[in-house]
Structures are given as structure tokens and as C-alpha cells.
Design an enzyme around this catalytic site. Structure first.
Site, PDB file in Angstrom:
ATOM      1  CB  CYS A   8      92.495  38.931  11.365  1.00 52.78           C
ATOM      2  SG  CYS A   8      91.463  37.459  11.436  1.00 52.78           S
ATOM      3  N   GLY A  36      90.364  40.931   5.781  1.00 50.61           N
ATOM      4  CA  GLY A  36      89.258  40.168   6.348  1.00 50.61           C
ATOM      5  C   GLY A  36      87.935  40.815   6.014  1.00 50.61           C
ATOM      6  CG  ASN A 114      96.847  39.158  11.680  1.00 47.82           C
ATOM      7  OD1 ASN A 114      96.349  38.193  11.115  1.00 47.82           O
ATOM      8  ND2 ASN A 114      97.892  39.816  11.191  1.00 47.82           N
ATOM      9  N   GLY A 115      96.295  36.224  13.471  1.00 54.51           N
ATOM     10  CA  GLY A 115      97.199  35.082  13.510  1.00 54.51           C
ATOM     11  C   GLY A 115      96.509  33.818  13.964  1.00 54.51           C
ATOM     12  CB  CYS A 250     103.768  35.159   6.822  1.00 51.06           C
ATOM     13  SG  CYS A 250     102.603  34.434   5.636  1.00 51.06           S
ATOM     14  CE1 TYR A 256      95.161  37.685  -2.949  1.00 49.34           C
ATOM     15  CE2 TYR A 256      95.083  36.742  -0.745  1.00 49.34           C
ATOM     16  CZ  TYR A 256      94.428  37.240  -1.864  1.00 49.34           C
ATOM     17  OH  TYR A 256      93.074  37.324  -1.881  1.00 49.34           O
ATOM     18  CG  ASP A 359      96.267  34.821  -9.881  1.00 56.70           C
ATOM     19  OD1 ASP A 359      96.464  35.846  -9.199  1.00 56.70           O
ATOM     20  OD2 ASP A 359      95.224  34.144  -9.780  1.00 56.70           O
ATOM     21  CG  ASP A 360      97.967  35.543  -5.729  1.00 59.36           C
ATOM     22  OD1 ASP A 360      97.757  34.661  -4.881  1.00 59.36           O
ATOM     23  OD2 ASP A 360      97.047  36.175  -6.277  1.00 59.36           O
ATOM     24  CB  CYS A 448     102.249  26.962   2.678  1.00 59.24           C
ATOM     25  SG  CYS A 448     102.875  28.575   2.169  1.00 59.24           S
TER      26      CYS A 448
END
Length: 472
Positions: A8, A36, A114-115, A250, A256, A359-360, A448
Site C-alpha cells: 500500500c 496499490g 502500509n504494512g 524490506c 520491485y 525480470d525481478d 522470503c
């Protein structure tokens, strides 16, 4: 073309000269649209008017679809906040659009978030037991309720915000509007970004610096991890009560999420992505005739790959900017066919060439497989895929919509298997040790990719509990 959905974006402004801020919020949100595309909203107030007089409007859709000119004209006020939403918690319904606006015993409160929190279930259950009734399925409403609850027993709204922030765990960039103050708060790890700008006698808070530029504001500084800033008639005050020693920005902001012309925590996003491409070229060199990127996400890294490898950079795809968003298509088959509507291959560029396609990320693998087939159908002799992030192996709990492990292609297959599945001639991912260098040496969250989360993740996130909060 990343299949990860955006986070967001938040925006807030207080004009101490009393000028209307709604048009600025509109432009700020438009510049944050990439974060978003599902819903958006605006809330404004007049600090010289009666307490609790908040005007707001929000709905599903893009900024240009929801915030029409006649709506903006009616929103008079010198303080306001706005939000663009992609849901990481809560269903895709208009009720979950932000900002959230509350009227309570102390006046009014508007909040944009946002989060993603990791202890929402516990906090929401506590509120429900004390009689709270929820109107949305977002964790943001939990934050707003706690601030209102704490405000009843606090001398100032800042004190109530701090008490709430000490309870919530997870990632957050918050902008909060009280009748006379604009407050910004960033989580102690710095997972989500937030920055401060100034235009004449107006102060601006935004998720990214590109939003400051869009309203003619000068970038002042990033809000520090764990910092709360309060903007009032007395100017800007900072409180570092929440700050800790451990930071974990992050990494996907740099890979990205953030816009190419933004700067986050002193790192230029364009430079970060160029570095990522250069690292790929060092790790996975290949003999080829042309380096190209998937529009728009892969282009900067492709440029970096070209600079490091000496292989010419070129555009292999034409992107139709007027086609709607692919993720609103009702079936996977229709989403896949939409790729052909959005992107066309420039046949004269790729025919008889060995192509490096950058690509990312690869999440499920369907999009990149379609693009490789399109390139080969157009006459490309070879397609070598290079990805400027490591393989996704673990879910994200902090606001990045990484699917569950059973949907992550890298969690189910080896790199060699993925290479065959997508039809590439070779496949190379960013090596995880290059990530911090790509992000300018910042301490980063890369959970991740490696499963090492910066904080403990409560078991409730994996359990089948349901208090009306739905992971999407």
C-alpha cells in the site's frame, strides 16, 4: 513481469498557511498508484474548524476513478491523509478501503496504514471481548481502535499512538490525522518506508520520495525506523521511544516495489536495480546477442546486466499502456491471455538472436513461460532467463503478498526443473549474498528467500483461526 502484488501507499499533508490540501493528496496518491491499484481514499479536515469535522471519500478503483474532480473540490481543509491499497489482509471490498475514519469521545481520528501486523488475532480478540464492533476485515482497523481506546486515558494523541505502537508487532508505515495534528510512525525495524517533505509552509509525509516531488515538496529526510513525527502548529517534533537497534528494511522495496525515481533510506532505487543486474551478469554470464527486460519491472536490472556483460541492451517488447490490470481477470486462463494484450514482441529485434531476458522475480512461473514462448515464436534462437532476486521459498508476513509455499514454484522444484518448465535455455537467480550490496549496504529483511524473519512470527499466522481477518 512480477506476479507479486503491490503493497500500500500512504500520504499526508498539513498546510500551516491554511490552504486546501485535497488536490495535493490527489497528486501524491497518483504518484503512489504503483503501490496499490485496488482501492484508494482521502480524508481532510479544517484545523480551524470544529473538532470532528472530517470529510472523506474512498472506494474500489484507481485514484483517477475514485477521486473525481467534483469530489476533490468539495474537500476543503488544511490537513489530510490519503491511501492507495492492495490488500494483504482483508477482502477486496469497498468497506476495507482506507483511510479509516473514527468518531469517538475525544473527537475524530483518521488513519492510513502500509504494512501488515503479525499479532492481529490477539489484539482483535482483546478488543472484541471489550465490546468493540468491527466494520472491516483489516488489521488497520485494529490499530485505529487501539489508538482511540488509549486516547481516552492519555493526555495527548501522541501518547495514545505510542502506547498502541508498543502493542502492535509487524510492519507499518502509518499516517494519522487528529483534529489538529498530523502524525507519522514507522515500525522499529524499518520494514515499511516513510519520508518527510516540505513545500513552503506545508509538511508532507509519504511512503516514497516520488510522491513529494509530485506535489512540489522538497525531500527533507526519511523517517527513522521506530520514529514518530508529529506535525502541528508548533512545527515538526520527533520521538524515538520505539526505536531499537535491529533494523530490517524490506529488500523487495529495492528489487520491485518502489518507483524507479524514488530514494529510500539514502539508496536510489534506480542505482540499486542497476547493481542487481550487474551482480547477475557476474554470477551467471552467458554468450548472447541482446539483453532485454520484462517491462517495466525487469528493465533497470537488464540495463545493469548489459553494462557488466558488454552485451547490447535493447527493447524486445512493446507494452500497451491502455490495457487494464491483468489480475482483475476472473480466471487464470484469462489472466494469461491478457499478457498477449499487454505485451507484443518486436520481431525484428529478436529474430535469430540469442536473448537474455531479465525480470525481478518468478513466483508461479506462468507469466515468464508465456513470454519465453512469445520470444521463440518471434524467431529468437535462445532465451536465457536471469532473475534479479533469489528464489522465493518462504511466505511473507509483513505486507508483501507472496503466496503460500504450495504456490511458489521454487519451493516445489529445483532451478533446473524450473528452467525446463518455463522453456528457457538457461536460468540464473540473484545470489542471496549480493542482496545487501544491491540495497546499498542497508540491513535488510530477506526472509522470503532464506526464512530468517527479523521477529518472532506468532503461531496464529499459521493456524486456521478466523476473527474476520483473511489473508489473501
Amino acid at each position: 513481469m512480477a506476479e507479486i502484488k503491490e503493497e500500500c501507499g500512504v500520504f499526508g499533508i498539513y498546510d500551516l498557511d491554511g490552504n486546501d490540501v485535497a488536490p495535493s493528496i490527489y497528486y501524491g496518491l497518483t504518484s503512489l498508484q504503483h503501490r496499490g491499484q485496488e482501492a484508494c481514499g482521502i480524508a481532510v479536515s479544517d484545523t480551524k474548524g470544529p473538532i470532528g469535522n472530517v470529510k472523506y471519500h474512498k472506494d474500489l478503483g484507481l485514484v483517477s476513478e475514485v477521486l473525481k474532480e467534483d469530489t476533490i473540490r468539495k474537500m476543503n481543509g488544511d490537513i489530510g491523509i490519503g491511501h492507495v491499497r492492495y490488500s494483504t489482509t482483508g477482502a477486496s471490498v469497498a468497506e476495507n478501503a482506507q483511510p479509516l475514519v473514527l468518531s469517538y469521545i475525544k473527537g475524530s481520528l483518521a488513519l492510513a496504514h502500509n504494512g501488515n501486523l503479525v499479532n492481529t488475532h490477539t489484539l482483535k480478540w482483546e478488543l472484541i471481548q471489550n465490546g468493540a464492533i468491527f466494520h472491516t476485515t483489516t488489521d488497520s482497523e485494529v490499530i485505529a481502535f487501539y489508538i482511540a481506546k488509549e486516547r481516552v486515558h492519555s493526555k495527548t494523541v501522541e501518547e495514545a499512538v505510542l502506547r498502541t505502537a508498543e502493542k502492535i508487532k509487524g510492519a507499518y508505515g502509518l499516517v494519522i490525522m487528529s483534529p489538529r495534528k498530523l502524525i507519522g510512525v514507522r515500525d522499529p525495524y524499518g520494514l515499511r518506508p516513510l519520508c518527510l517533505g516540505k513545500r513552503d509552509n506545508a509538511y508532507v509525509l509519504a511512503s516514497e520520495s516520488c510522491a513529494l516531488a509530485s506535489v512540489g515538496a522538497e525531500f527533507v529526510r526519511d523517517i527513522e525506523p521506530g520514529e514518530m513525527v508529529t506535525i502541528s502548529r508548533d512545527g515538526v517534533k520527533s520521538d524515538m521511544t520505539l526505536a531499537g537497534k535491529k533494523h530490517a528494511h524490506c529488500v523487495f522495496e529495492y528489487i520491485y516495489f518502489a518507483r524507479l525515481d524514488s530514494t529510500l533510506d539514502g539508496v536510489r532505487i534506480y542505482d540499486a536495480r542497476i547493481r542487481g543486474g550487474k551482480s547477475l551478469a557476474k554470477s551467471y554470464p552467458v554468450e548472447a546477442d541482446l539483453v532485454t527486460g520484462v517491462p517495466e519491472s525487469g528493465l533497470p536490472a537488464a540495463k545493469g546486466f548489459s553494462e557488466e556483460s558488454g552485451i547490447p541492451f535493447g527493447f524486445a517488447f512493446y507494452k500497451n499502456s491502455y490495457i487494464g490490470r491483468t489480475f482483475i481477470k476472473p480466471t487464470q486462463k484469462e489472466r494469461e491471455s491478457s499478457v498477449h494484450l499487454k505485451l507484443n514482441v518486436l520481431e525484428s529485434v529478436v529474430k535469430d538472436k540469442r536473448i537474455v531476458l531479465v525480470d525481478d522475480s518468478i513466483v508461479r512461473g506462468t507469466t515468464i513461460a508465456n513470454l519465453i514462448k512469445m520470444l521463440k515464436d518471434a524467431g529468437a534462437k535462445e532465451v536465457h532467463v536471469r532473475i534479479s532476486s533469489p528464489p522465493f521459498l518462504h511466505p511473507c508476513y509483513f505486507g508483501t503478498d507472496v503466496p503460500s509455499n504450495d504456490q511458489l514454484i521454487a519451493a516445489q522444484h529445483t532451478t533446473e526443473e524450473i528452467c525446463r518448465m518455463i522453456g528457457a535455455d538457461s536460468l540464473g537467480y540473484m545470489e542471496i549474498e549480493y542482496l545487501e550490496g544491491m540495497a546499498g549496504g542497508l540491513p535488510i529483511c530477506k526472509a522470503c528467500f532464506d526464512g530468517n524473519y527479523p521477529m518472532e512470527i506468532p503461531e496464529e499466522n499459521n493456524a486456521q483461526k478466523d476473527l474476520g481477518i483473511h489473508k489473501i
